[in-house]
Design an enzyme around this catalytic site. Structure first.
Site, PDB file in Angstrom:
ATOM      1  N   GLY A  63       0.811  -0.973   0.113  1.00  0.00           N
ATOM      2  CA  GLY A  63       0.212  -0.105   0.519  1.00  0.00           C
ATOM      3  C   GLY A  63       0.534   1.325  -0.274  1.00  0.00           C
ATOM      4  O   GLY A  63       1.969   1.035  -0.771  1.00  0.00           O
ATOM      5  N   SER A  64      -0.280   2.517   0.549  1.00  0.00           N
ATOM      6  CA  SER A  64       0.690   3.706   0.238  1.00  0.00           C
ATOM      7  C   SER A  64       2.695   4.005   1.379  1.00  0.00           C
ATOM      8  O   SER A  64       2.382   4.934   1.368  1.00  0.00           O
ATOM      9  CB  SER A  64      -0.371   4.394   0.945  1.00  0.00           C
ATOM     10  N   VAL A  65       2.739   2.882   1.742  1.00  0.00           N
ATOM     11  CA  VAL A  65       4.345   2.841   2.051  1.00  0.00           C
ATOM     12  C   VAL A  65       5.238   2.707   0.759  1.00  0.00           C
ATOM     13  O   VAL A  65       6.474   3.721   0.717  1.00  0.00           O
ATOM     14  CB  VAL A  65       4.526   1.954   2.472  1.00  0.00           C
ATOM     15  N   PHE A  66       4.157   3.065  -0.136  1.00  0.00           N
ATOM     16  CA  PHE A  66       5.503   3.460  -1.086  1.00  0.00           C
ATOM     17  C   PHE A  66       5.267   5.176  -1.635  1.00  0.00           C
ATOM     18  O   PHE A  66       6.137   5.321  -2.768  1.00  0.00           O
ATOM     19  CB  PHE A  66       4.859   2.740  -2.444  1.00  0.00           C
ATOM     20  N   LYS A  67       4.709   5.298  -1.597  1.00  0.00           N
ATOM     21  CA  LYS A  67       4.344   6.569  -2.095  1.00  0.00           C
ATOM     22  C   LYS A  67       5.614   7.643  -1.941  1.00  0.00           C
ATOM     23  O   LYS A  67       5.912   8.608  -2.402  1.00  0.00           O
ATOM     24  CB  LYS A  67       3.381   7.456  -1.209  1.00  0.00           C
TER      25      LYS A  67
END
Length: 554
Positions: free
Chosen positions: A275-279
């Site tokens: 999820g958004s930990v890639f952002k």
């Protein structure tokens, strides 16, 4: 006539002499052969006597015992994690066992894990020697000795012992009955640990930190009814893994009793859409390629469509956001806009530089390769930018985030303690300027964004939440989530990166029906940092700590 008669008499005498000589030779040969055979018989009888009737005869029949020792494993501060002690192995000579069934039952009363049927069969066999059980304690040895069975005996052998089990069980691993490394560090450094006079081997973990992280992670798994979890703390400057936790765990001293789920290493073997930990990584890519600036505004308040799919935000903004708040408020729409600027080819380049398209290069064999889409088109580029469509391990992600915040330099993770003279292999991924920008943006995410519950005073925590739906046939399952929080500290000089991942946590009282990362993974990370921060050198955020001290003084 007389001469002829004399010649005949001489011939007869000569024949008699020859016959006597041959007869004597044959007798001598027979005597020699008898003596030779007698000597062979004596030797054979003696060999049989030694082999069958000597008090030590059974020792020559047994399999070779383990005679070598094995070097200790310690944590970075010298705490023993694995050592070798003397134990006792039980053997039997079946020919000397009076009642196999009765003897097997008596042994099982002392060693309950013994299979009575198997032992009975062993004791009733016609073999000269059988191993019955190994790894007996002195108390168990004495109890068996007191049975008084003449056909039972003992052999002293080394046994691998894990004094702090189950602490760091997945990292340390275990050995088989013959002291050969079978998993974890025991397997990775098997030759080194088993060498003659090998010195102890120091691992990178801190047992105190490992204990604290394990307690907090397990408590969260229970509180949120998660299936499993993982938590890692890494020194991003050296690559050392200070804590490496997978739960559920197991006791290395009894690894055979552990279930496959307990033995599975979720920290480096499980791969998830995180999820958004890639952002943060997507933002670092656009800043490095100068495709956006921090003050540029993005119209995330409007519907945004890619191909035939509308990109949605869980908490849509009513106004445009700059790059800092695209991250702080975790906008999928804003991240999708950035991904389209990067493009598939350039995105894959950066992900490869960050180690996310390959197996994590560290010592353990228990390291999974990422699951990568075969068709990486425009939609895949968009979804990967916010952590869907590329499954990686928690270890891979924390190493990538560590690189982005370590002045832009990637350092491969290691489970070995680094020495002052050993310089790890590194590669520059992002510039120092981009790394500093990202640190400020991730700090804002904790102070004013989705990571507020991880904001522990005095440590300048930076971070990002990540909630991902689990893939299912035909799409994603909105009821089954993987939540993560990736953090780093201190903000003034990033030294440690960490990740907490929970598999299918549930909403509980106080989370208002939410099971997303801001309500479970983020507070878990905060609780961990609050406990381990004081133990770690260089963990305090100097400017923030000074400000807090001044405020307290006033």
């Amino acid at each position: 006539m007389s001469r002829v008669k004399l010649s005949r008499q001489s011939a007869v005498r000569l024949a008699d002499v020859n016959h006597m000589a041959v007869s004597e030779g044959r007798i001598r040969i027979r005597i020699s052969l008898v003596i030779f055979l007698a000597m062979i018989c004596v030797v054979l009888v003696r060999l049989a006597d030694v082999a069958l009737f000597s008090p030590d005869a059974h020792l020559r029949e047994r399999p070779a015992a383990i005679l070598d020792m094995r070097a200790d494993l310690t944590d970075r501060n010298g705490v023993i994690l694995a050592t070798t002690l003397s134990s006792f192995s039980l053997y039997a000579e079946p020919s000397r066992i009076w009642n196999p069934a009765e003897t097997a039952a008596a042994l099982a009363s002392i060693r309950p894990d013994l299979n009575v049927a198997r032992v009975t069969k062993q004791l009733a066999s016609d073999r000269a020697f059988v191993w019955v059980d190994r790894g007996l304690s002195p108390k168990e040895r004495q109890a068996i000795f007191d049975l008084g069975h003449p056909g039972l005996g003992f052999r002293t052998e080394p046994k691998r012992v894990y004094p702090n089990a189950p602490l760091a069980a997945h990292l340390i691993g275990w050995t088989d009955i013959d002291l050969a490394g079978a998993a974890g560090a025991e397997r990775a450094f098997d030759k080194r640990l088993g060498a003659d006079n090998a010195p102890e081997l120091a691992l990178s973990i801190d047992a105190r930190v490992q204990h604290a992280v394990t307690e907090e992670l397990k408590a969260s798994i229970v509180h949120f009814s998660a299936l499993s979890g993982a938590a890692i703390v890494m020194d991003i400057q050296t690559g050392e893994l200070i804590a490496f936790v997978s739960a559920p765990d197991f006791n290395s001293n009894a690894f055979g009793a552990a279930s496959p789920e307990q033995r599975f290493n979720h920290a480096s073997m499980s791969t998830y859409d995180l999820g958004s930990v890639f952002k943060p990584l997507t933002i670092a890519m656009v800043l490095e390629d100068k495709l956006a600036t921090r003050d540029e505004m993005f119209d995330v308040h409007k519907p945004y469509k890619v191909l035939n799919k509308f990109i949605r935000d869980d908490h849509p903004s009513s106004v445009p956001l700059n790059l800092d708040f695209v991250l702080a408020e975790s906008s999928n729409r804003g991240t999708a806009m950035l991904a389209q600027r990067i493009g598939a080819e350039r995105q894959q380049y950066w992900l490869r530089q960050l180690g996310l398209l390959d197996r994590v290069p560290f010592e353990l064999a228990e390291s999974a390769r990422p699951q990568i889409q075969k068709n990486w088109g425009e939609m895949a580029t968009v979804t990967v930018s916010y952590g869907h469509g590329l499954s990686v391990s928690p270890l891979a992600l924390v190493a990538a985030i560590g690189a982005a915040l370590n002045d832009g330099v990637y350092v491969a993770p290691t489970i070995l303690k680094r020495h002052a003279t050993h310089r790890p292999e590194t590669r520059r991924v992002f510039s120092s300027a981009v790394s500093q920008d990202l640190a400020e943006m991730m700090r804002l995410t904790v102070t004013d964004g989705t990571g507020r519950k991880a904001n522990i005073s005095g440590f300048g925590v930076m971070g990002k939440t990540g909630t991902a739906e689990k893939p299912m046939r035909g799409g994603y399952d909105t009821d089954r989530l993987v939540t993560s929080f990736v953090a780093a500290f201190p903000h003034s000089s990033p030294r440690y990166a960490m990740i907490v991942t929970l598999d299918e946590p549930k909403a509980v009282e106080g989370t208002h029906g939410y099971a997303t990362a801001g309500w479970n993974a983020a507070p878990t990370a905060g609780a961990i940092i609050e406990r381990i921060g004081p133990m770690l050198p260089g963990a305090r955020d100097v400017p923030q700590f000074a400000a807090n001290q001044m405020e307290a003084f006033q």
